[in-house]
Design an enzyme around this catalytic site. Structure first.
Site: not given
Ligand code: ATP
Length: 260
Positions: A58, A122, A256
């Site tokens: 995102r 994650k 978080r």
């Molecule tokens: P937030 O938790 O702040 O809402 P988000 O979950 O929406 O963020 P996304 O945009 O879905 O985040 O995913 C991008 C983020 O996920 C990156 O900024 C990094 O922190 C994390 N990320 C990137 N690659 C991976 C991966 N392979 N496995 C787990 N996390 C990852």
């Protein structure tokens, strides 16, 4: 082992049989490729990449993966609903992904709005990008990345706890991909008919943070804190704060666990 588009198609159940399946060795972003191709599409397409070099998250964040150590794919799906009616789609996709992983005995929880957690870390991310079609219709491109056997060096480059399930990489990958596609296609059809309604209770049953103290961050700054409840009928995140129940829209806020 290389994925086979023919074999994935042969394993499709009715809802997924209308999906054209394409497998490529490497691309920048499967979401970007499908978004660029939307004008020429008339029906759903699945694009799977063995390697993705510029995976997206995102708000310009990136999704890191390694060739054949992650499962990265996007599904383009047309809806006869206007764009604004797709708001809850990431939540429906999360439910479908979690339910498909459960068929392989992978237990996951959902973190609002778009993450799939395994043992609190994650495991998979979902990024939905949309485009308006003609006469009140729209397209969604549902991008999914699942970690399977990332190495320690790559995991260390990610700024948060990451889950990996190495044995997933040993499975029959066509079967894994087809199972995910079958569940997602069913979910897209259900969403087309009913919107988010049929997914709310299922999402809440999979909620990773239910009853836990959480904070909502906007650009790293805390804007709300409280006890996580779940999602409401339109996909807002509910938390009980000192001044009562708060409903948060997805936008670009982050959820978080509270460190207090
Ligand atoms: P937030 O938790 O702040 O809402 P988000 O979950 O929406 O963020 P996304 O945009 O879905 O985040 O995913 C991008 C983020 O996920 C990156 O900024 C990094 O922190 C994390 N990320 C990137 N690659 C991976 C991966 N392979 N496995 C787990 N996390 C990852």
């Amino acid at each position: 082992m290389k994925l086979s588009s023919e074999r994935i198609s042969s394993l499709c159940l009715p809802a997924a049989r209308q999906v054209a399946v394409k497998v490529v060795d490497e691309t920048g972003s499967t979401n970007a490729d499908l978004l660029a191709a939307l004008e020429s599409l008339a029906s759903p397409v699945l694009l799977v990449a063995h390697a993705q070099t510029a995976g997206r998250g995102r708000a310009g964040r990136s999704w890191l993966s390694a060739p054949d150590k992650s499962l990265t794919f996007s599904l383009a799906w047309p809806f006869s609903r206007p764009l604004h009616a797709l708001v809850g789609l990431p939540l429906a996709a999360g439910v479908a992904l979690a339910e498909a992983l459960a068929m392989f005995n992978v237990t996951v929880g959902l973190k609002w709005p778009n993450d799939v957690l395994h043992e609190g870390k994650k495991l998979a991310g979902i990024l939905i990008e949309t485009a308006a079609g003609g006469s009140g219709q729209s397209w969604a491109v549902i991008g999914i990345g699942i970690n399977m056997a990332l190495d320690a060096e790559l995991m260390a480059r990610i700024d948060r706890p990451v889950a990996n399930i190495p044995w997933l990489a040993e499975l029959d990958r066509d079967m894994l991909m087809a199972t995910l596609l079958n569940r997602l296609a069913e979910a897209m059809e259900q969403f087309e008919r009913e919107g988010l309604g049929g997914f709310v209770a299922r999402w809440n049953a999979l909620h990773a943070y239910a009853g836990k103290p959480v904070v909502i961050l906007d650009n790293g700054k805390m804007v709300h804190e409280g006890i996580a409840v779940g999602i409401d009928e339109i996909g807002r995140f509910l938390l009980d704060g000192g001044a009562g129940r708060i409903a948060v829209m997805a936008g670009d806020v982050s959820l978080r666990l509270s460190e207090r």
